[in-house]
Design a protein around this motif. Structure first.
Motif, PDB file in Angstrom:
ATOM      1  N   ASP A 412       0.832  -1.190   0.000  1.00 56.21           N
ATOM      2  CA  ASP A 412       0.000   0.000   0.000  1.00 56.21           C
ATOM      3  C   ASP A 412       0.876   1.253   0.000  1.00 56.21           C
ATOM      4  OD1 ASP A 412      -2.357  -1.529   0.163  1.00 56.21           O
ATOM      5  OD2 ASP A 412      -2.103  -1.723   2.343  1.00 56.21           O
ATOM      6  N   GLY A 413       0.258   2.391  -0.296  1.00 57.43           N
ATOM      7  CA  GLY A 413       0.947   3.661  -0.188  1.00 57.43           C
ATOM      8  C   GLY A 413       1.353   4.230  -1.538  1.00 57.43           C
ATOM      9  N   ARG A 414       1.703   5.513  -1.530  1.00 53.13           N
ATOM     10  CA  ARG A 414       2.038   6.219  -2.759  1.00 53.13           C
ATOM     11  C   ARG A 414       3.280   5.648  -3.447  1.00 53.13           C
ATOM     12  NH1 ARG A 414       1.133  10.616  -5.701  1.00 53.13           N
ATOM     13  NH2 ARG A 414       2.907  11.798  -6.551  1.00 53.13           N
ATOM     14  N   PRO A 415       4.397   5.383  -2.724  1.00 56.18           N
ATOM     15  CA  PRO A 415       5.551   4.802  -3.426  1.00 56.18           C
ATOM     16  C   PRO A 415       5.218   3.477  -4.107  1.00 56.18           C
ATOM     17  CG  PRO A 415       6.188   5.608  -1.257  1.00 56.18           C
ATOM     18  CD  PRO A 415       4.693   5.653  -1.312  1.00 56.18           C
ATOM     19  N   ALA A 416       4.377   2.660  -3.465  1.00 56.46           N
ATOM     20  CA  ALA A 416       3.992   1.386  -4.072  1.00 56.46           C
ATOM     21  C   ALA A 416       3.177   1.613  -5.343  1.00 56.46           C
ATOM     22  CB  ALA A 416       3.198   0.558  -3.071  1.00 56.46           C
ATOM     23  N   ALA A 417       2.276   2.604  -5.307  1.00 59.01           N
ATOM     24  CA  ALA A 417       1.486   2.914  -6.498  1.00 59.01           C
ATOM     25  C   ALA A 417       2.381   3.405  -7.631  1.00 59.01           C
ATOM     26  CB  ALA A 417       0.426   3.958  -6.154  1.00 59.01           C
ATOM     27  N   GLN A 418       3.352   4.243  -7.286  1.00 62.90           N
ATOM     28  CA  GLN A 418       4.295   4.723  -8.301  1.00 62.90           C
ATOM     29  C   GLN A 418       5.115   3.578  -8.877  1.00 62.90           C
ATOM     30  OE1 GLN A 418       6.323   7.588  -5.824  1.00 62.90           O
ATOM     31  NE2 GLN A 418       5.193   9.310  -6.702  1.00 62.90           N
ATOM     32  N   LEU A 419       5.507   2.645  -7.995  1.00 61.47           N
ATOM     33  CA  LEU A 419       6.290   1.500  -8.455  1.00 61.47           C
ATOM     34  C   LEU A 419       5.454   0.621  -9.379  1.00 61.47           C
ATOM     35  CD1 LEU A 419       8.912  -0.144  -8.333  1.00 61.47           C
ATOM     36  CD2 LEU A 419       7.992  -1.297  -6.311  1.00 61.47           C
ATOM     37  N   THR A 420       4.189   0.402  -9.035  1.00 64.20           N
ATOM     38  CA  THR A 420       3.300  -0.392  -9.885  1.00 64.20           C
ATOM     39  C   THR A 420       3.210   0.208 -11.279  1.00 64.20           C
ATOM     40  OG1 THR A 420       1.990  -1.125  -7.992  1.00 64.20           O
ATOM     41  CG2 THR A 420       0.951  -1.263 -10.157  1.00 64.20           C
ATOM     42  N   GLU A 421       3.027   1.523 -11.332  1.00 67.41           N
ATOM     43  CA  GLU A 421       2.910   2.189 -12.631  1.00 67.41           C
ATOM     44  C   GLU A 421       4.210   2.093 -13.419  1.00 67.41           C
ATOM     45  OE1 GLU A 421       1.471   4.000 -15.892  1.00 67.41           O
ATOM     46  OE2 GLU A 421       0.375   3.170 -14.179  1.00 67.41           O
ATOM     47  N   ARG A 422       5.330   2.259 -12.721  1.00 68.02           N
ATOM     48  CA  ARG A 422       6.619   2.212 -13.414  1.00 68.02           C
ATOM     49  C   ARG A 422       6.888   0.812 -13.955  1.00 68.02           C
ATOM     50  NH1 ARG A 422       9.162   5.452 -16.551  1.00 68.02           N
ATOM     51  NH2 ARG A 422      11.074   4.370 -17.159  1.00 68.02           N
ATOM     52  N   ILE A 423       6.548  -0.195 -13.196  1.00 74.60           N
ATOM     53  CA  ILE A 423       6.740  -1.574 -13.665  1.00 74.60           C
ATOM     54  C   ILE A 423       5.841  -1.839 -14.859  1.00 74.60           C
ATOM     55  CG2 ILE A 423       6.346  -3.989 -13.058  1.00 74.60           C
ATOM     56  CD1 ILE A 423       7.291  -3.291 -10.235  1.00 74.60           C
ATOM     57  N   ARG A 424       4.617  -1.307 -14.815  1.00 74.57           N
ATOM     58  CA  ARG A 424       3.692  -1.492 -15.926  1.00 74.57           C
ATOM     59  C   ARG A 424       4.251  -0.870 -17.214  1.00 74.57           C
ATOM     60  NH1 ARG A 424      -1.437  -2.438 -14.894  1.00 74.57           N
ATOM     61  NH2 ARG A 424      -1.317  -1.245 -12.943  1.00 74.57           N
ATOM     62  N   VAL A 425       4.811   0.319 -17.088  1.00 75.87           N
ATOM     63  CA  VAL A 425       5.347   1.033 -18.248  1.00 75.87           C
ATOM     64  C   VAL A 425       6.534   0.299 -18.839  1.00 75.87           C
ATOM     65  CG1 VAL A 425       6.547   3.141 -18.956  1.00 75.87           C
ATOM     66  CG2 VAL A 425       4.496   3.287 -17.528  1.00 75.87           C
ATOM     67  N   THR A 426       7.359  -0.278 -17.970  1.00 81.80           N
ATOM     68  CA  THR A 426       8.616  -0.888 -18.447  1.00 81.80           C
ATOM     69  C   THR A 426       8.522  -2.390 -18.630  1.00 81.80           C
ATOM     70  OG1 THR A 426       9.376  -1.041 -16.142  1.00 81.80           O
ATOM     71  CG2 THR A 426      10.042   0.899 -17.398  1.00 81.80           C
ATOM     72  N   SER A 427       7.334  -2.989 -18.471  1.00 82.05           N
ATOM     73  CA  SER A 427       7.193  -4.441 -18.596  1.00 82.05           C
ATOM     74  C   SER A 427       7.420  -4.893 -20.029  1.00 82.05           C
ATOM     75  CB  SER A 427       5.803  -4.899 -18.137  1.00 82.05           C
ATOM     76  OG  SER A 427       5.674  -4.800 -16.746  1.00 82.05           O
ATOM     77  N   THR A 428       8.051  -6.028 -20.165  1.00 81.33           N
ATOM     78  CA  THR A 428       8.204  -6.685 -21.453  1.00 81.33           C
ATOM     79  C   THR A 428       7.042  -7.650 -21.628  1.00 81.33           C
ATOM     80  OG1 THR A 428       9.462  -8.529 -20.552  1.00 81.33           O
ATOM     81  CG2 THR A 428      10.707  -6.562 -21.188  1.00 81.33           C
ATOM     82  N   PRO A 429       6.832  -8.199 -22.820  1.00 77.65           N
ATOM     83  CA  PRO A 429       5.739  -9.169 -22.995  1.00 77.65           C
ATOM     84  C   PRO A 429       5.824 -10.358 -22.058  1.00 77.65           C
ATOM     85  CG  PRO A 429       6.567  -8.436 -25.123  1.00 77.65           C
ATOM     86  CD  PRO A 429       7.489  -7.853 -24.081  1.00 77.65           C
ATOM     87  N   ALA A 430       7.027 -10.697 -21.598  1.00 79.89           N
ATOM     88  CA  ALA A 430       7.188 -11.855 -20.713  1.00 79.89           C
ATOM     89  C   ALA A 430       6.964 -11.506 -19.242  1.00 79.89           C
ATOM     90  CB  ALA A 430       8.568 -12.459 -20.887  1.00 79.89           C
ATOM     91  N   THR A 431       6.805 -10.206 -18.954  1.00 81.19           N
ATOM     92  CA  THR A 431       6.636  -9.792 -17.561  1.00 81.19           C
ATOM     93  C   THR A 431       5.374  -8.971 -17.429  1.00 81.19           C
ATOM     94  OG1 THR A 431       9.023  -9.676 -17.348  1.00 81.19           O
ATOM     95  CG2 THR A 431       7.736  -8.639 -15.610  1.00 81.19           C
ATOM     96  N   THR A 432       4.410  -9.485 -16.703  1.00 80.40           N
ATOM     97  CA  THR A 432       3.160  -8.750 -16.512  1.00 80.40           C
ATOM     98  C   THR A 432       3.038  -8.289 -15.075  1.00 80.40           C
ATOM     99  OG1 THR A 432       1.961 -10.782 -15.995  1.00 80.40           O
ATOM    100  CG2 THR A 432       2.008 -10.097 -18.303  1.00 80.40           C
TER     101      THR A 432
END
Length: 439
Positions: A412-432
């Protein structure tokens, strides 16, 4: 002993420590070189993320094949061996083996009475167990050794000559039996034989040790190497510790605490460090904010450190928690033995190193059923710089290294939300990104 010396700032000391541990160079070096520089890989059975000894190499080398380290540790052409670094089971380079012979001989000579030799640093389970076995079952250890000789390699469970198992209801139970370690007589005996060098670890299956005669496991040139005297061995071991620490106090180098790099009796440690000062290997210094006299390895340098790594709780850089506190201003305690309601930062928490600072605490687990790297808790340090993009990159690298297809930030929390978004942006097809993966 020579005292004081030039003052070293906390920032300088921290960079020296990081450089000594192999941080600051571009990743991609070889596994063998990383292990030599680290000097020791502590073993631990917790597997919530992955076995701990793999992580320090990953922190320094990056995405390497873990079977490479397995081969170096337990393969037919091994370059590492298992023994105790202090009280902790560890993997050590083979060239350290002759330096441990004096400790092995001390254990072999030990009379298991109340006057324990200061040179014996066996786990308490061995000490307490051998005191009982010596009195209750004379000759039992020899029987276990004979069984290993005839049938080895054997696990501890296979090494019992008579199959007798102690129970909690037995009279005067050994304090280690039926509790945390649940060590039976055969386990105590074979661990004593291991401490004394008569057997060694031939391999591991599902992390369970198998034991065999040392001469059937380790190379002949290692076993036949000239054996240094105890004094020579102690000096060389403290040199190894000093080289790996960069700058350290006497207690951190070889004090009797469980977090010392190599524990020696107090008087012996002072004598050895004094000899290394006289030889020019150690240079007395004062570290800002540290009351105790410190010593700098003569080749340790202060240089810029641009590192990025998730650190195992058992990484040599941070396993001394007091040292971690005064170098990084980072109060860190492992939480795996803390009851869940009392945990603050999570269960298996890895400090995140960025540049030359520890900037966050990242709770991690591998959900192998869903092939997901899970982040249940994320805690930034006060006044930490922005680290989300770099952490996302490190998590992608770790997921790939572990063969996991997904990353899930369930914190939970703002840093976690930012991390989720950053991982989503940088995910490859093999990483969801899977927000709903099991915690």
């Amino acid at each position: 002993m020579a005292a004081v010396g030039d003052e070293v700032s906390r920032d300088e000391a921290r960079r020296m420590a990081l450089g000594a541990q192999g941080f600051g160079e571009p990743r991609g070096g070889d596994v063998r070189g990383a292990v030599q520089q680290v000097g020791v890989l502590q073993l631990d059975s917790v597997n919530v993320l992955c076995r701990s000894h793999y992580l320090p190499v990953f922190a320094r080398v990056g995405n390497y094949p873990r079977p490479t380290l397995d081969e170096l540790s337990w393969g037919p052409d091994r370059e590492l061996f298992e023994y105790f670094w202090g009280h902790k089971a560890a993997l050590l380079p083979l060239d350290v083996y002759p330096l441990m012979r004096w400790r092995m001989r001390a254990a072999e000579r030990q009379v298991w009475d109340d006057e324990l030799s200061p040179d014996v640093t066996a786990p308490w389970s061995v000490v307490a167990g051998m005191r009982r076995l010596t009195a209750e079952r004379p000759g039992y250890v020899d029987q276990v050794l004979q069984l290993v000789t005839e049938r080895g390699p054997l696990t501890a469970g296979e090494a019992s000559p008579d199959g007798v198992r102690r129970k909690r209801t037995d009279p005067d139970p050994d304090p280690t039996t039926g509790r945390m370690w649940n060590w039976q007589d055969a386990k105590i005996a074979i661990e004593y034989l291991f401490c004394s060098g008569q057997v060694t670890i031939a391999g591991r299956k599902n992390f369970e040790r198998s034991y065999d005669l040392t001469e059937r496991v380790l190379p002949a040139d290692v076993l036949n190497a000239p054996e240094p005297t105890a004094d020579e061995a102690r000096r060389e071991l403290v040199r190894i510790a000093a080289r790996g620490l960069g700058v350290a106090t006497l207690k951190e180098l070889c004090g009797g605490s469980g977090q010392a790099h190599f524990p020696l009796p107090a008087a012996t440690g002072r004598e050895v460090v004094g000899e290394l000062v006289d030889a020019g290997d150690l240079i007395p210094v004062r570290v800002e904010g540290v009351k105790q006299q410190a010593y700098r390895w003569h080749e340790a340098t202060d240089r810029p450190i641009d590192a990025r790594a998730l650190l195992s709780p058992f990484d040599p850089l941070i396993w001394n928690r007091d040292r971690t506190h005064h170098l990084f201003d980072f109060f860190y305690r492992i939480s795996i033995y803390t009851p869940a309601p009392q945990r603050v930062h999570g269960y298996y928490v890895l400090p995140f190193l960025l540049g030359d600072r520890l900037v966050a605490r990242v709770d991690l687990k591998s959900d192998r059923q869903t092939s997901t790297l899970v982040i249940p808790t994320l805690t930034p340090e006060p006044d930490a710089p922005d680290f989300v993009e770099e952490l996302a990159g490190e998590l992608h690298l770790m997921a790939s290294w572990l063969g996991l297809e997904n990353i899930a930030v369930t914190a939970d929390g703002r840093p976690a939300a930012q991390l989720t978004e950053r991982i989503r942006v940088t995910s490859t097809p093999a990483t969801t990104v899977n927000k709903d993966a099991k915690r």
